[in-house]
Structures are given as structure tokens and as C-alpha cells.
Design a protein around this motif. Structure first.
Motif, PDB file in Angstrom:
ATOM      1  N   LYS A  27       0.798  -1.216   0.000  1.00 47.17           N
ATOM      2  CA  LYS A  27       0.000   0.000   0.000  1.00 47.17           C
ATOM      3  C   LYS A  27       0.835   1.272   0.000  1.00 47.17           C
ATOM      4  N   ASP A  28       2.126   1.122   0.234  1.00 48.99           N
ATOM      5  CA  ASP A  28       2.940   2.331   0.247  1.00 48.99           C
ATOM      6  C   ASP A  28       3.957   2.255  -0.884  1.00 48.99           C
ATOM      7  N   TYR A  29       3.914   3.244  -1.775  1.00 56.19           N
ATOM      8  CA  TYR A  29       4.754   3.203  -2.967  1.00 56.19           C
ATOM      9  C   TYR A  29       5.794   4.318  -2.978  1.00 56.19           C
ATOM     10  N   ALA A  30       6.101   4.877  -1.802  1.00 52.95           N
ATOM     11  CA  ALA A  30       7.063   5.978  -1.751  1.00 52.95           C
ATOM     12  C   ALA A  30       8.405   5.563  -2.356  1.00 52.95           C
ATOM     13  N   ALA A  31       8.871   4.354  -2.004  1.00 51.45           N
ATOM     14  CA  ALA A  31      10.187   3.923  -2.472  1.00 51.45           C
ATOM     15  C   ALA A  31      10.183   3.769  -3.998  1.00 51.45           C
ATOM     16  N   GLU A  32       9.092   3.243  -4.533  1.00 54.03           N
ATOM     17  CA  GLU A  32       9.009   3.039  -5.985  1.00 54.03           C
ATOM     18  C   GLU A  32       8.896   4.380  -6.713  1.00 54.03           C
ATOM     19  N   ILE A  33       8.134   5.314  -6.117  1.00 51.22           N
ATOM     20  CA  ILE A  33       7.974   6.623  -6.759  1.00 51.22           C
ATOM     21  C   ILE A  33       9.320   7.351  -6.806  1.00 51.22           C
ATOM     22  N   ALA A  34      10.115   7.189  -5.744  1.00 55.26           N
ATOM     23  CA  ALA A  34      11.457   7.796  -5.760  1.00 55.26           C
ATOM     24  C   ALA A  34      12.303   7.184  -6.867  1.00 55.26           C
ATOM     25  N   GLN A  35      12.140   5.884  -7.093  1.00 60.65           N
ATOM     26  CA  GLN A  35      12.894   5.242  -8.177  1.00 60.65           C
ATOM     27  C   GLN A  35      12.444   5.769  -9.536  1.00 60.65           C
ATOM     28  N   ILE A  36      11.134   5.991  -9.674  1.00 54.09           N
ATOM     29  CA  ILE A  36      10.621   6.550 -10.934  1.00 54.09           C
ATOM     30  C   ILE A  36      11.238   7.926 -11.174  1.00 54.09           C
ATOM     31  N   ARG A  37      11.261   8.730 -10.089  1.00 59.97           N
ATOM     32  CA  ARG A  37      11.807  10.084 -10.207  1.00 59.97           C
ATOM     33  C   ARG A  37      13.267  10.037 -10.646  1.00 59.97           C
ATOM     34  N   ALA A  38      14.012   9.092 -10.079  1.00 65.39           N
ATOM     35  CA  ALA A  38      15.451   9.041 -10.365  1.00 65.39           C
ATOM     36  C   ALA A  38      15.769   8.350 -11.691  1.00 65.39           C
ATOM     37  N   SER A  39      14.767   7.718 -12.326  1.00 60.95           N
ATOM     38  CA  SER A  39      15.067   6.847 -13.468  1.00 60.95           C
ATOM     39  C   SER A  39      15.208   7.587 -14.804  1.00 60.95           C
ATOM     40  N   GLY A  40      14.744   8.839 -14.844  1.00 60.47           N
ATOM     41  CA  GLY A  40      14.781   9.554 -16.114  1.00 60.47           C
ATOM     42  C   GLY A  40      13.776   9.036 -17.134  1.00 60.47           C
ATOM     43  N   ALA A  41      12.694   8.416 -16.662  1.00 60.44           N
ATOM     44  CA  ALA A  41      11.665   7.881 -17.557  1.00 60.44           C
ATOM     45  C   ALA A  41      10.841   9.022 -18.152  1.00 60.44           C
ATOM     46  N   ASP A  42      10.135   8.723 -19.290  1.00 64.32           N
ATOM     47  CA  ASP A  42       9.247   9.750 -19.838  1.00 64.32           C
ATOM     48  C   ASP A  42       7.779   9.392 -19.630  1.00 64.32           C
ATOM     49  N   SER A  43       7.501   8.232 -19.028  1.00 69.43           N
ATOM     50  CA  SER A  43       6.122   7.826 -18.771  1.00 69.43           C
ATOM     51  C   SER A  43       6.143   6.667 -17.777  1.00 69.43           C
ATOM     52  N   VAL A  44       4.959   6.381 -17.203  1.00 69.03           N
ATOM     53  CA  VAL A  44       4.861   5.302 -16.223  1.00 69.03           C
ATOM     54  C   VAL A  44       3.749   4.368 -16.667  1.00 69.03           C
ATOM     55  N   TYR A  45       4.038   3.058 -16.639  1.00 64.78           N
ATOM     56  CA  TYR A  45       2.992   2.074 -16.904  1.00 64.78           C
ATOM     57  C   TYR A  45       2.861   1.211 -15.666  1.00 64.78           C
ATOM     58  N   PHE A  46       1.690   1.173 -15.051  1.00 68.93           N
ATOM     59  CA  PHE A  46       1.582   0.326 -13.856  1.00 68.93           C
ATOM     60  C   PHE A  46       0.339  -0.550 -13.897  1.00 68.93           C
ATOM     61  N   PHE A  47       0.536  -1.784 -13.417  1.00 66.03           N
ATOM     62  CA  PHE A  47      -0.559  -2.733 -13.241  1.00 66.03           C
ATOM     63  C   PHE A  47      -0.713  -2.953 -11.745  1.00 66.03           C
ATOM     64  N   LEU A  48      -1.689  -2.288 -11.126  1.00 64.77           N
ATOM     65  CA  LEU A  48      -1.928  -2.445  -9.697  1.00 64.77           C
ATOM     66  C   LEU A  48      -3.440  -2.490  -9.476  1.00 64.77           C
ATOM     67  N   PRO A  49      -4.030  -3.694  -9.464  1.00 63.35           N
ATOM     68  CA  PRO A  49      -5.477  -3.783  -9.326  1.00 63.35           C
ATOM     69  C   PRO A  49      -5.938  -3.523  -7.893  1.00 63.35           C
ATOM     70  N   GLY A  50      -7.195  -3.142  -7.735  1.00 63.91           N
ATOM     71  CA  GLY A  50      -7.819  -2.999  -6.413  1.00 63.91           C
ATOM     72  C   GLY A  50      -7.221  -1.860  -5.608  1.00 63.91           C
ATOM     73  N   GLY A  51      -7.151  -2.062  -4.294  1.00 60.70           N
ATOM     74  CA  GLY A  51      -6.676  -1.038  -3.366  1.00 60.70           C
ATOM     75  C   GLY A  51      -5.252  -0.590  -3.661  1.00 60.70           C
ATOM     76  N   MET A  52      -4.449  -1.488  -4.267  1.00 61.55           N
ATOM     77  CA  MET A  52      -3.063  -1.115  -4.594  1.00 61.55           C
ATOM     78  C   MET A  52      -3.036   0.065  -5.568  1.00 61.55           C
ATOM     79  N   GLY A  53      -3.937   0.017  -6.562  1.00 60.93           N
ATOM     80  CA  GLY A  53      -3.998   1.081  -7.557  1.00 60.93           C
ATOM     81  C   GLY A  53      -4.424   2.410  -6.951  1.00 60.93           C
ATOM     82  N   ILE A  54      -5.371   2.337  -6.017  1.00 62.47           N
ATOM     83  CA  ILE A  54      -5.835   3.559  -5.346  1.00 62.47           C
ATOM     84  C   ILE A  54      -4.681   4.201  -4.594  1.00 62.47           C
ATOM     85  N   ALA A  55      -3.970   3.362  -3.821  1.00 59.80           N
ATOM     86  CA  ALA A  55      -2.869   3.895  -3.014  1.00 59.80           C
ATOM     87  C   ALA A  55      -1.794   4.498  -3.916  1.00 59.80           C
ATOM     88  N   PHE A  56      -1.433   3.785  -4.988  1.00 59.23           N
ATOM     89  CA  PHE A  56      -0.365   4.283  -5.854  1.00 59.23           C
ATOM     90  C   PHE A  56      -0.739   5.622  -6.484  1.00 59.23           C
TER      91      PHE A  56
END
Lengths: 386, 305
Positions: free
Chosen positions: A201-230
Motif C-alpha cells: 500500500k505504500d509506494y514511496a520507495a518506488e515513486i522515488a525510483q521513478i523520479r530518479a530513473s529519467g523515464a518519460d512515462s509510467v505504466y503500472f498494473f496495480l489492481p484494487g486497493g493497490m492502484g488507489i494507493a499508488f
């Protein structure tokens, strides 16, 4: 099942009826028991609730009193799901099993269940193993193969000119299928690839990785409550890359909980509530009327599964397994998706659409944009010897 | 890996840790003072989040937060009076059984209220968005507020236990129950107050985290398991131990999730490395617990002798 036939014969004998009963009873006369094992509590409960509600709506509309439905909650626990399926097969003597949402539960339940002679129709989980090497003549998937929606979005994002997506999914069979499916059409050149814990339910660590990755977009598969939290945490993080996902990350219930943060997001789905097909228009109206909410794709999958079973029951009883299987394979029912047919491995061949999240009355909602892949067939049919 | 990335992840670990502390503090207080293993602590966390999610749309987030604390504390007091009180003299197993039943009852009740669907609870507008910290690290305001709130509550709890009459009684209750009963302290009321205090802390954590994650039935149980790990690491009954252990667990979990997959990626292809790494990361806090217990079998700060 043989034991049901035996019981019928015994009962007939006891009642003093002529013992020479015709071997094949007319389909409508014999009872059919359907067991539904689905997730009604915990983090993914709204998926199971919608599958159940869609399924029950179709049964109620059909108004058949020879079909009994038994619903049990698996609480997203593989061991509990396995135990429930054993109970349903051995004690209740069900003819058909259905309902499982999560692929790790499907892997625990489906192979032993179909080996015992019952039919299993999946209204959701479609792990790659069950579409390929472990496919079985009594296993049908009415929803999709896990990779399908992700492959559709991979192609869509490539066409849209996105060069470095960061991709994210939970670490369980459907999560690995998701990212494999995505890369099957997008290619391997992603900015980052992360598997999270199922139910996290907590995606702070992953969001920091996204920030540091230099990506131009995000694709995520997180069904149910996981998607809400993210989505909530992503919206507050200050990372402003566009997000994409399969419909599982943006169903109507998730959108209600996430709010405006999801506006403009594109997602892929085999179904949409505004898909203009007569069967779908009728379904959406009836579902809203009965339950007071807009159905999610899970509800449409539950509804289609029940309608397929009912259509097949009109032709044959599951006791006559070969005839019933042939009736399922023919799939002569009006799907809410419009076009629907089975591939050789009993998984659908169907169009995958792109939807966009727009502002609607009472909050954000999905609107159909176009077709991402027409007549998508999964990548595993060749591995299946059916 | 840049410094900004490490600072951000450090803050993430800290934020996770202080929220876990709020849960673990109540749990360890209740166990330390009353000797009760309260499995329903996760249910109280959920009650806090539900109360907040139900009140916030009508009266705003802050009223919701208050409602979350009050509802959890009120339910905690009620549980102590009706269910726990007859069980003080009984075995731990009976308490586990009774409080496990409470989880089922409260979850079912929450399911009836919500229909099994997640409830909507947004963070307050004043704390939405992110700020840039010194060093050029952008960080969500709400998470900073959680860190501040968690540390603030920790400080208040320390003051309460060290500086007030209630705190003296709590410490005395931990040390020798019969003696403070003999000294004329109303031990029954003390127990109710401690239970309500612990429950209120769980409700506060639930409401604050609910706005960040999702408010749904069963949200408390994963946190409860972590809280048990924390009180075992910290030493059962010790608030100070719970604080240190909560921060350790928060930081270990966050670090494990980032560095293990990255480390394994040096040896394996990315897909397998992420899969194996994330599986190992979910074990990291249990490895930490095992390591601490191997060196200090009674935890970092054992409360009793």
C-alpha cells in the motif's frame, strides 16, 4: 457427474418409478450446481464483489430454477481457495467452478479441479501457464489471458512515441505476465522495471525510483486497493510523468477513490461501459438499476461468464461432458463485448480497446477512445495441445 | 544513485517507521501494562480510518481525524470493559482467541458499512502536493506532515509517561500490579484508560495513513503483523524500544526494497533480479528480527528486568 446420475436413479427406484430411466435426461430437468470461489474481503474485494454481482444478475435475468449458485469468499488466500474448491467438488458435488480473481489462487485451484472432471470457467485470472502448457479441455477463460491488456498498451505507447516508460507490477503470476505482455509489444528498452509485493500500500520507495530513473512515462498494473494507493501517492509526489495502465488500474471504483488525479489517463480494456453493443447497453442499464452503481469490467466478465454457461446449458448438461464442452467452445451467447469467440486453447479472441479517464457527473469516469488491437489472440495457444 | 535519491528514500523509511511506531506504541503499552495480547489492534486502526473517511466528506479532514481518534479510543474502551476485562486472569491463548474474534466482528461490521468497497478519503488540501527540500529533493508535504505528527506524538507520549501522574501509574502498573492496587489506585480504570489510549493511537495512525493509501476492510492486519515484529525487536512493553525498532523496521524495509533488486541486477537479468530481489526484500525485516533476537533474546530494550 456420475454420482448425481446415480443419486437420481436411486431416488427414482425408491419412489417406485420404472428403473429403466432414460440414460440422458433432458438438460433442463437435471439440477446444475455452480460453485463460485471469489475474493469478497480484504484488499481486492471490490473485484470479487463485482464478478459475483454481474454473475448473479445474469442468473436472475435468466430466471432458471434448475441452476444453484454457491458463493464462498477466499479472502485472496491460495490455501483457503484450494480448501473451498475441494469442499465444493467433493461435498457439494458442483458441476462447474468459477469466480477466482487472482492468478496465484487460480494456479492453486484450477489444475486439480479440472483433473477431477469439473468444468472451470475463469471470469478473471488468466495466467500464462493455464493458457499454454497447462491448458485443459475443461478449463475456459471468459475474460482474457493475463498478457492481453498489457500487450495492447505496450503497442499503444510505442505508437504514441513514448521512448522510456517505467513499468511496475506486483510480484505474482499476473504481475510477471503483465510486464512480459507489455514488453512483448513495446520491446525491452524500458527505463526501469519493478515488482512490488502483492497487496503493498505504500509506494514511496518506488515513486522515488521513478523520479530518479529519467523515464518519460509510467505504466503500472496495480489492481484494487493497490492502484488507489499508488495513484494518490503519485499525484502528491510532484512527479509529473504521464501514467498509463490496463483497465485493472483504473476501474470505476478505483477512479471514485482516486478522484481528479486520474484525469486524462489512458488505459486498455476488452470492455467499456459505453461500448455501443445492444447486449452491453442492456447489461449496463440492468446493473445500474439493480445495484445502483456503474459496472466495472469485472462485473461484465462475471455477467458474460454466467451468460456463456446458461447458453451452453440450453444445449447440454455438464454430465454429458463432451456435448457441454462443445457448447461452451461454440460460445453462442451475446457477449457484452460484442465480438467474442474462443481460441483453440479456450481463451478469448477479442478486440482490446483504449479508454481515457474524463470528468463525468459525480467524478472521473472512463470514455471509450478506440481500438488498440483488433482480434487479439494470446501468445500461448501454440504451446497448448488441445 | 544520487544524494537526492538517498535523502528521499531515507525520508520514506522514516515516515513509514513513525507510522508503525504509533501502532506499535499502543500495542506494547497494552501488553506491558495489562499483559494482554491484543490482536484487534489492527481492527482499531481500520476503525480510525473508516471513521475519518465517513466524517471527512461532511466536516473536513481535520474533523475526520478527530473522529478517527475518538471512534477508535471509544471502541477500545468498550472492548476493554466488555471483552478483555473478564480475561485478565486467563491464559494468553484465551485473549488471543477473543481478540481474534473481535477482528472478524469489526471487519464484518466495516464491510456492512462500506459494502466491501474501498472508501474515499483524500489528504487535506493544505497538505497536498510537494515541496522542494534543501538539497533539491522534492518531497510530498503530506508525508512530511506524517513524520512531524509521528515524532510529535512520540514526544507527547514520552512526556505523558515520564512527567504525569497517569504516566507514573502506568509505569507502576508495568512493574507491580498488586502493589499499586494495594496503594489505592483504581487499577480497573487505569486499564481502561491505557487501552483507550493505545486504541486512539492506532486510530490516529489509521486515519492519517488512510488518506495516503486506501481505506478498506482488512487494511489493519498487515500493519498489525509489522507492529508485532516491532515490539518483539524493541523489547515487549518498552515504548522506547518500540520507537527505535519502528524506525529500524521502516528504514530496513525501504532500503531492502530499493537496494536488493539493484544489487542482484549486477548478477542476473533485470526481470529475474527484480523478482528475486523483491521476494528477498519482503523477508528483510524478519531477518532483522532474527538477527536482533540472536544477539539480544529479550529485544533491544527489555521492559521487565
Amino acid at each position: 457427474m456420475p454420482s448425481t446420475a446415480l443419486k437420481t436413479l436411486l431416488a427414482a427406484a425408491l419412489l417406485g418409478l420404472p428403473a429403466a430411466l432414460p440414460a440422458s435426461l433432458p438438460a433442463a430437468a437435471a439440477e446444475v450446481k455452480i460453485g463460485m470461489i471469489t475474493t469478497l474481503t480484504g484488499g481486492g474485494s471490490h473485484l470479487g464483489i463485482d464478478v459475483r454481482d454481474g454473475f448473479e444478475l445474469a442468473l436472475a435475468e435468466a430466471g432458471r430454477d434448475d441452476v444453484t449458485l454457491i458463493v464462498k469468499d477466499d479472502a485472496r488466500k491460495p490455501d483457503l481457495a484450494k480448501q473451498l474448491s475441494d469442499e465444493m467438488i467433493q461435498r457439494e458435488g458442483v458441476d462447474i467452478l468459477t469466480g477466482i480473481i487472482w492468478s496465484n489462487l487460480a494456479m492453486a485451484v484450477v489444475p486439480p479441479a479440472v483433473r477431477q472432471g469439473v468444468f472451470y470457467l475463469s471470469p478473471n485470472a488468466g495466467p500464462s501457464a493455464l493458457a499454454g502448457k497447462l491448458c485443459h479441455e475443461n478449463y475456459f477463460n471468459v475474460a482474457w489471458q493475463n498478457n492481453d491488456l498489457h500487450a495492447a498498451m505496450g503497442g499503444h505507447m510505442k505508437d504514441a512515441g513514448l521512448a522510456k516508460p517505467f513499468i511496475l507490477a506486483p510480484n505474482y503470476p499476473a504481475g510477471t505476465d503483465a510486464l512480459t505482455g507489455f514488453k512483448s509489444t513495446y520491446g525491452e528498452a524500458v527505463a526501469g522495471e519493478v515488482y512490488t509485493k502483492l497487496g503493498q500500500k505504500d509506494y514511496a520507495a518506488e515513486i522515488a525510483q521513478i523520479r530518479a530513473s529519467g523515464a518519460d512515462s509510467v505504466y503500472f498494473f496495480l489492481p484494487g486497493g493497490m492502484g488507489i494507493a499508488f495513484m494518490k501517492q503519485y499525484a502528491a509526489s510532484g512527479v509529473e510523468l504521464p501514467v498509463y495502465g490496463p483497465a485493472f488500474s483504473f476501474d470505476e471504483i478505483i477512479l471514485k477513490a482516486v478522484g481528479d488525479a486520474a484525469l486524462g489517463v489512458k488505459n486498455t480494456s476488452q470492455w467499456a461501459y459505453d461500448l455501443d453493443v445492444p447486449a452491453n447497453v442492456a447489461f449496463v442499464a440492468a446493473f445500474r438499476e439493480t445495484y445502483g452503481r456503474t459496472p466495472t469490467l469485472y462485473a461484465s466478465q462475471g455477467y458474460d461468464t454466467a451468460r456463456l454457461i446458461l447458453a451452453a446449458l440450453d444445449k447440454a448438461h455438464p454430465d454429458d461432458a463432451d456435448a457441454f464442452r462443445a457448447a461452451l467452445e461454440a460460445a453462442e451467447f451475446e457477449s457484452t463485448r460484442g465480438k467474442f469467440r474462443f481460441n483453440s486453447n479456450h481463451h478469448p479472441i477479442q478486440d482490446i480497446h483504449v479508454r481515457e479517464v474524463v470528468a463525468g457527473e459525480g467524478g472521473p469516469t472512463n470514455r471509450l477512445v478506440g481500438v488498440a488491437i483488433a482480434d487479439r489472440a494470446d501468445d500461448f495457444a501454440a504451446e497448448c495441445r488441445l | 544513485m544520487s544524494a537526492a535519491f538517498l535523502i528521499e528514500q531515507g525520508l520514506n523509511g522514516l515516515q513509514f517507521g513513525v507510522m508503525l511506531f504509533l501502532m506499535a506504541a499502543g500495542l506494547t503499552l497494552i501488553f506491558g501494562v495489562m499483559g494482554v495480547i491484543n490482536l484487534a489492534h489492527g481492527a482499531l486502526y481500520m476503525v480510525g480510518a473508516f471513521a475519518c473517511a465517513l466524517v471527512a466528506p461532511e466536516a473536513g479532514f481535520w474533523a475526520g481525524l478527530g473522529a478517527g481518534i475518538v471512534a477508535a479510543a471509544g471502541l477500545g474502551a468498550l472492548i476493554e470493559l466488555s471483552v478483555i476485562r473478564p480475561l485478565y486472569a486467563r491464559d494468553h491463548l484465551d485473549q488471543v482467541l477473543a481478540t481474534f474474534a473481535l477482528i472478524l466482528i469489526v471487519s464484518e461490521g466495516a464491510r456492512m458499512v462500506s459494502g466491501g468497497r474501498p472508501l474515499w478519503l483524500d489528504m487535506p488540501a493544505a497538505l497536498a502536493g510537494s515541496v522542494t527540500l534543501p538539497g533539491g529533493v522534492p518531497y510530498p508535504v503530506y508525508r512530511l506532515a506524517l513524520i512531524g505528527a509521528g515524532l510529535g506524538v512520540g514526544l507527547l507520549l514520552w512526556l505523558l509517561i515520564r512527567q504525569t501522574r497517569l504516566g507514573i501509574r502506568i509505569r507502576a502498573g508495568q512493574a507491580d500490579r498488586e502493589m499499586i492496587d494495594a496503594l489505592g489506585v483504581d487499577i480497573a480504570r487505569l486499564y481502561t484508560v491505557v487501552f483507550a489510549l493505545g486504541a486512539g493511537l492506532a486510530g490516529l495512525a489509521g486515519a492519517m495513513v488512510g488518506a495516503l493509501q486506501s481505506v478498506e476492510v482488512g487494511m489493519g492486519e498487515p500493519v498489525l503483523i509489522l507492529a508485532f515484529v516491532i515490539i518483539v525487536i524493541g523489547g515487549i512493553g518498552s515504548i522506547r524500544g518500540a520507537f527505535v525498532a519502528a524506525l529500524l523496521v521502516g528504514l530496513t524495509d525501504t532500503a531492502g526494497r530499493i537496494f536488493l533488486p539493484a544489487l542482484l541486477a549486477l548478477a542476473w537479468p533485470p526481470a529475474e533480479a527484480t523478482a528475486i530481489g523483491s521476494a528477498l526484500a519482503s523477508m528483510s525485516i524478519y531477518v532483522l528480527m532474527a538477527a536482533v533476537l540472536a544477539v539480544r533474546p529479550r529485544g533491544l530494550f527489555p521492559a521487565h528486568g
